[in-house]
Design an enzyme around this catalytic site. Structure first.
Site, PDB file in Angstrom:
ATOM      1  N   GLU A   1      96.818  51.965  23.994  1.00 22.23           N
ATOM      2  CA  GLU A   1      96.471  51.501  22.588  1.00 22.23           C
ATOM      3  C   GLU A   1      96.354  52.483  21.598  1.00 22.23           C
ATOM      4  OE1 GLU A   1      95.794  47.763  22.406  1.00 22.23           O
ATOM      5  OE2 GLU A   1      96.726  48.168  24.299  1.00 22.23           O
TER       6      GLU A   1
ATOM      7  N   TRP B   1      99.962  52.878  20.603  1.00 16.49           N
ATOM      8  CA  TRP B   1     100.475  51.901  19.678  1.00 16.49           C
ATOM      9  C   TRP B   1     100.259  52.211  18.149  1.00 16.49           C
ATOM     10  CZ3 TRP B   1     103.439  47.776  19.998  1.00 16.49           C
ATOM     11  CH2 TRP B   1     103.857  47.173  21.081  1.00 16.49           C
TER      12      TRP B   1
ATOM     13  N   TRP C   1     109.781  28.759   5.702  1.00 11.04           N
ATOM     14  CA  TRP C   1     108.099  28.559   6.161  1.00 11.04           C
ATOM     15  C   TRP C   1     107.948  27.286   5.292  1.00 11.04           C
ATOM     16  CZ3 TRP C   1     107.144  31.519   9.779  1.00 11.04           C
ATOM     17  CH2 TRP C   1     107.415  33.034   9.733  1.00 11.04           C
TER      18      TRP C   1
ATOM     19  N   ASN D   1      91.273  41.628  20.452  1.00 10.65           N
ATOM     20  CA  ASN D   1      92.830  41.817  20.353  1.00 10.65           C
ATOM     21  C   ASN D   1      93.517  40.648  20.969  1.00 10.65           C
ATOM     22  OD1 ASN D   1      94.798  43.329  19.207  1.00 10.65           O
ATOM     23  ND2 ASN D   1      95.374  43.663  21.396  1.00 10.65           N
TER      24      ASN D   1
ATOM     25  N   TRP E   1     103.728  34.535   8.136  1.00 11.29           N
ATOM     26  CA  TRP E   1     102.777  35.632   8.536  1.00 11.29           C
ATOM     27  C   TRP E   1     102.445  36.451   7.767  1.00 11.29           C
ATOM     28  CZ3 TRP E   1     104.197  40.678   7.549  1.00 11.29           C
ATOM     29  CH2 TRP E   1     105.513  40.696   7.266  1.00 11.29           C
TER      30      TRP E   1
ATOM     31  N   TRP F   1     100.958  41.525  13.359  1.00 10.97           N
ATOM     32  CA  TRP F   1     101.437  40.309  12.652  1.00 10.97           C
ATOM     33  C   TRP F   1     102.988  39.967  12.928  1.00 10.97           C
ATOM     34  CZ3 TRP F   1      99.715  35.813  11.462  1.00 10.97           C
ATOM     35  CH2 TRP F   1      98.193  35.718  11.317  1.00 10.97           C
TER      36      TRP F   1
END
Length: 441
Positions: free
Chosen positions: A262, A265, A294, A329, A347, A370
């Site tokens: 994590e 990341w 969209w 998460n 998004w 995202w």
């Protein structure tokens, strides 16, 4: 509050590193040979954009500054705290004091990079050195490269290279305390109050910066289940630097490879932002995804924001976010996928909503997460991976404990029907994405 000194000084500028302990830029400032004055700027450019004048994050920052100030006062030093725009403040500081050197830790966000370039120009005019240091990540920018000497754009090979390179040198703390005698001895006056800056104090009970070893030992087994208190909640401390990433990585390496991943990341998304700055300017990592048509449906977006979609795990997550500025998460992935793929809403709208609400909001991680969920980001998986929110709830909240905590009307007539059919939404999403990608070829 001003400093009464005519001697040459070094200034250390706090930003995302609100601690005296194990702070890279502060360490180098204290070893510069000049008396050091710490500085923090409440940046009007950022604060003026905040709609909520009781924003918990501002109280968190203020508390951290007061804590630093208390530590400094105990050794006869102080911190200069200013409120305004950084460029105006640096112009004044350059005129008021004989600045030999300015030290700070690198911030990789687009606004911060542009701001620092302008500050560099201001202090350079007075022959002042401007030095930035790596502090909030273990590896930055181009420190981890592929065999082709290019930045990694997929996490798994990046994480392997990260682990191969990471040794005790990179995880060692900076012994700032050894050099505390090099702070300028001075006594400051008052610092701007939250009220003077247009904000109110929040009474939010912030999570502890301590991550128990016991929690890390069970982390891989429990972290995906939102009803469990099994995550570290360390995000806000990492975001504002009230903890050291090096100490945390050492602890993770000893206790949990999953937790270490994590943290990797975090580094991964920071180097994506640094090497591909277009992602921080509203663009998809993969340009073809900017062709998606969209839906701009305000009512649907509002239902998602309010947690009234009729999909319990999505609704629980959004209500948790709205209530406490945090979302588990696993649920972040489900809610983000639902907005971008089930509702086919851009998004970027979801990213902006999270930015407004998350206490641990971090541009690199928020944008990365995202875009991962929307399929436009760095992930190697194909865009047709679409989370089924019902299946996710059954798998990760089988007893509905998390759902019932945040959606008390679940299972009653008051709870709405699903706002969109999963099968129809999936087919609509695949069609829209395929058309966009065909266009982008």
């Amino acid at each position: 509050m001003s400093i009464s000194t005519k001697e040459k000084i070094a200034v250390f500028w706090f930003r995302r590193d609100l601690r005296l302990h194990d702070n890279a830029g502060l360490y180098y400032a204290l070893r510069s040979g000049y008396p050091v004055v710490p500085l923090f700027i409440f940046d009007k450019n950022i604060l003026d954009d905040l709609e909520n004048k009781q924003d918990d994050r501002i109280t968190f920052i203020y508390n951290a500054i007061e804590s630093i100030r208390k530590e400094l006062k105990a050794i006869g030093a102080d911190i200069l705290v200013r409120y305004g725009t950084p460029l105006e403040i640096w112009k004044k500081l350059s005129d008021e004091y004989d600045l030999a050197e300015v030290y700070t830790n690198t911030d990789y966000e687009v606004y911060a990079t542009e701001r620092d370039q302008e500050v560099y120009k201001i202090v350079k005019e007075k022959k002042t050195a401007f030095k930035t240091c790596k502090d909030q990540v273990i590896f930055e920018k181009k420190e981890i490269l592929s065999l082709q000497k290019t930045p990694f754009t997929v996490f798994t090979p990046y994480s392997r290279a990260w682990k191969e390179k990471c040794d005790t040198f990179y995880l060692s703390s900076y012994p700032t305390e050894k050099y505390f005698g090099n702070f300028l001895t001075w006594e400051g006056g008052t610092i701007p109050t939250l009220k003077e800056m247009g904000f109110e104090t929040s009474d939010y009970q912030f999570p502890s910066e301590d991550v128990p070893a016991e929690l890390l030992k069970d982390y891989s087994k429990k972290r995906d289940f939102p009803a469990e208190e099994a995550t570290s909640r360390i995000g806000i401390h990492l975001r504002f630097g009230t903890v050291s990433i090096r100490e945390l990585a050492r602890k993770a390496r000893e206790n949990s490879d999953t937790f270490l991943n994590e943290l990797i990341w975090r580094d991964f998304y920071q180097q994506i932002l640094a090497n591909f700055p277009h992602v921080g300017k509203g663009h998809a990592f993969r340009p073809a995804y900017d062709h998606i048509k969209w839906r701009y449906d305000e009512e649907d977006f509002r239902k998602w924001c309010d947690g009234k979609t009729g999909y319990p795990m999505v609704d629980a997550g959004m209500r948790q976010l709205n209530a406490i500025g945090f979302m588990h998460n696993r649920v972040r992935m489900v809610t983000a996928s639902f907005l971008s793929k089930h509702l086919l809403i851009d998004w970027r709208m979801g990213e902006a909503y999270f930015a407004k609400k998350l206490l641990d909001y971090d541009l690199a991680a928020n944008n990365g997460g995202w875009q991962w969920a929307a399929g436009s980001g760095t992930d190697a998986a194909p865009y047709f991976r679409i989370f089924n929110p019902t299946a996710q709830a059954e798998r990760f909240d089988p007893k509905k404990e998390y759902i019932r905590k945040w959606v008390p009307e679940y299972g009653t007539n008051e709870y709405p029907e699903p706002m969109v059919d999963h099968k129809m939404a999936r087919e609509r999403c695949l069609k829209a994405y395929k058309e966009a990608l065909d266009k982008g070829k």
